[in-house]
Write an enzyme that holds these catalytic residues in place. Structure first.
Site, PDB file in Angstrom:
ATOM      1  N   CYS A  22     -19.419   1.585   8.260  1.00  0.00           N
ATOM      2  CA  CYS A  22     -19.677   2.225   9.471  1.00  0.00           C
ATOM      3  C   CYS A  22     -21.292   1.688  10.290  1.00  0.00           C
ATOM      4  O   CYS A  22     -20.914   1.152  11.277  1.00  0.00           O
ATOM      5  CB  CYS A  22     -19.708   3.834   9.367  1.00  0.00           C
ATOM      6  N   ARG A  65       1.023  -1.327   0.003  1.00  0.00           N
ATOM      7  CA  ARG A  65      -0.026   0.006  -0.014  1.00  0.00           C
ATOM      8  C   ARG A  65       0.767   1.250  -0.081  1.00  0.00           C
ATOM      9  O   ARG A  65       0.538   2.243  -0.595  1.00  0.00           O
ATOM     10  CB  ARG A  65      -0.820  -0.016   1.072  1.00  0.00           C
ATOM     11  N   THR A  77     -11.082  -1.064  12.844  1.00  0.00           N
ATOM     12  CA  THR A  77     -11.598  -1.798  13.860  1.00  0.00           C
ATOM     13  C   THR A  77     -12.842  -2.550  13.320  1.00  0.00           C
ATOM     14  O   THR A  77     -13.923  -2.291  13.595  1.00  0.00           O
ATOM     15  CB  THR A  77     -12.134  -0.623  14.898  1.00  0.00           C
TER      16      THR A  77
END
Length: 441
Positions: free
Chosen positions: A262, A35, A85
């Protein structure tokens, strides 16, 4: 200011590019060497409008660099933790493995007074844990840990960062206040409020915000079901609701349910947090259950529009991502809906302006088409799944001529019944009466 950002994913990259554009000296650090190498070549791993240009301009100005070496954080005044997370497999808790590992690795490189700002979405009490990890790993470190949650909408992240509704900073040590105020000083021109709270309050604010918006989406979807049954029009109901300043018009668009990176994981995590502290989040629990059931209900809606069976039929799917202006396929409603249609015997041909590369790994049995008309060619029915601008002004005559069937199911209410019927389509949408019913358009 010299600022380091640990994690060059969606949040870290947007944060780094925007802070560099404010004039700060930013180093984005990521443990993924491939990346980092791609970013150094100018390749952006995600699609976000304007991000590629913002990264390029700030790299050229020398304000934004990418590295795989966490030692560069040694002279940073503020270090943001912006690692992932995800939901922990099996129980819905937020997985803090990457946060804890980043804190432990960072501790070895802290030099002088440093503010460690947690940008990742984390459960209440994570700031305490991160502070303990750093103190244990480097007892000599002089630091404070603050919570600085992000409130970025995919597809509008740059605008959200530069012109936020608010910036929330949670701290337990007042030494963190001045550095964080300096980070966001450029926003004073836009009069963006900076809310300083306790650290746990800031951690909860992020979850509360996303859960409330998820409940708002779910509420209007339930109202859409009632409108269909009672002959009302959910768009009119939503307008009537949204004009009330106490409610507001955003997130009142009926559709196939929320998705993305999310809302699904944050609502599940808030439910688990409530359980952990003995304060059940019953509204959020119900929101999660309703949203999960909605994907199956939308598949049933498509099957019903196809005279009760899709066996042996070809369904064209326009849009795959959970929303427009992103290539994010995480928890996209299209995945479950396509799976249900395939289980019922349908063949799926799909087109998405940005999401097809990500979708191919998740939907290997779906044929990807170069454009909307190519997807529709020979299809028995067409489903509008995502409200990309490219799908808002389709040539309906051309669409009708290319399709074998005449069914269109619009899960985003982009079109009107009358124009669809004028072109010979049998049209169904979400929460709006069909022709001939009381209240129909």
């Amino acid at each position: 200011m010299k600022i380091a950002i640990v994690g060059a994913g969606y949040v870290g990259l947007v944060t780094g590019a925007c802070l560099a554009d404010f004039g700060h000296e930013i180093t984005c650090v990521d443990s993924d060497a491939s990346r980092v190498a791609a970013l150094q070549r100018g390749e952006i791993p995600i699609y976000e409008p304007g991000l590629k240009e913002l990264v390029a301009s700030n790299e050229a100005a020398g304000r934004l660099v990418f590295s795989g070496d966490l030692a560069v954080a040694a002279d940073a005044e503020v270090v943001f933790l912006a690692v992932g997370t995800p939901s922990r497999r099996g129980d819905g808790h937020a997985d803090l493995t990457h946060v804890h590992a980043a804190a432990r690795a960072l501790a070895q490189h802290l030099s002088g007074f440093t503010v460690v700002a947690i940008k990742s979405t984390v459960p209440v009490g994570t700031g305490d844990a991160v502070a303990a990890i750093i103190a244990e790993a480097n007892p000599a470190a002089d630091f404070v840990v603050v919570s600085n949650p992000e409130f970025l909408r995919e597809g509008a992240a740059i605008e959200d960062f530069k012109r936020p509704d608010r910036v929330v900073v949670g701290l337990e040590d007042e030494r963190g206040r001045a550095p964080m105020a300096e980070v966001y000083r450029p926003l004073y021109l836009n009069q963006a409020p900076i809310l300083f709270t306790g650290r746990r309050s800031a951690e909860l604010t992020k979850y509360a915000s996303n859960a409330f918006l998820a409940m708002k989406v779910t509420f209007i979807n339930e109202m859409a079901d009632l409108c269909e049954a009672a002959g009302g029009n959910v768009q009119d109901v939503a307008r009537g609701l949204g004009l009330d300043k106490r409610i507001g018009s955003k997130f009142l668009n009926a559709g196939p349910g929320y998705g993305g990176s999310c809302f699904p994981k944050d609502t599940q995590a808030l439910v688990r947090i409530g359980e952990e502290f003995g304060a059940p989040m019953r509204l959020v629990e119900t929101t999660v259950a309703i949203n999960e059931a909605r994907r199956g209900a939308m598949a049933d809606k498509i099957i019903a529009a196809c005279d009760g069976s899709v066996a042996g039929k070809t369904i064209a799917m326009l849009g795959l991502t959970f929303k427009p202006n992103t290539d994010d396929m995480r928890e996209a409603p299209s995945i479950a809906i396509i799976g249900a249609l395939q289980a019922a015997g349908a063949e799926i041909v799909a087109h998405d302006p940005e999401g097809m590369a990500a979708a191919q790994g998740l939907l290997p049995d779906v044929a990807m088409a170069a454009g909307p008309y190519e997807a529709a060619a020979g299809a028995d029915a067409l489903v509008l799944m995502t409200e990309w601008n490219a799908f808002r002004s389709l040539d309906l005559a051309r669409l009708k001529a290319s399709m074998r069937g005449d069914v269109i199911v619009d899960l985003r209410n982009i079109y009107r019944h009358e124009e669809m019927e004028r072109h010979g389509f049998r049209y169904d949408s979400v929460g709006r009466p069909v022709a001939g019913m009381v209240g129909a358009e």
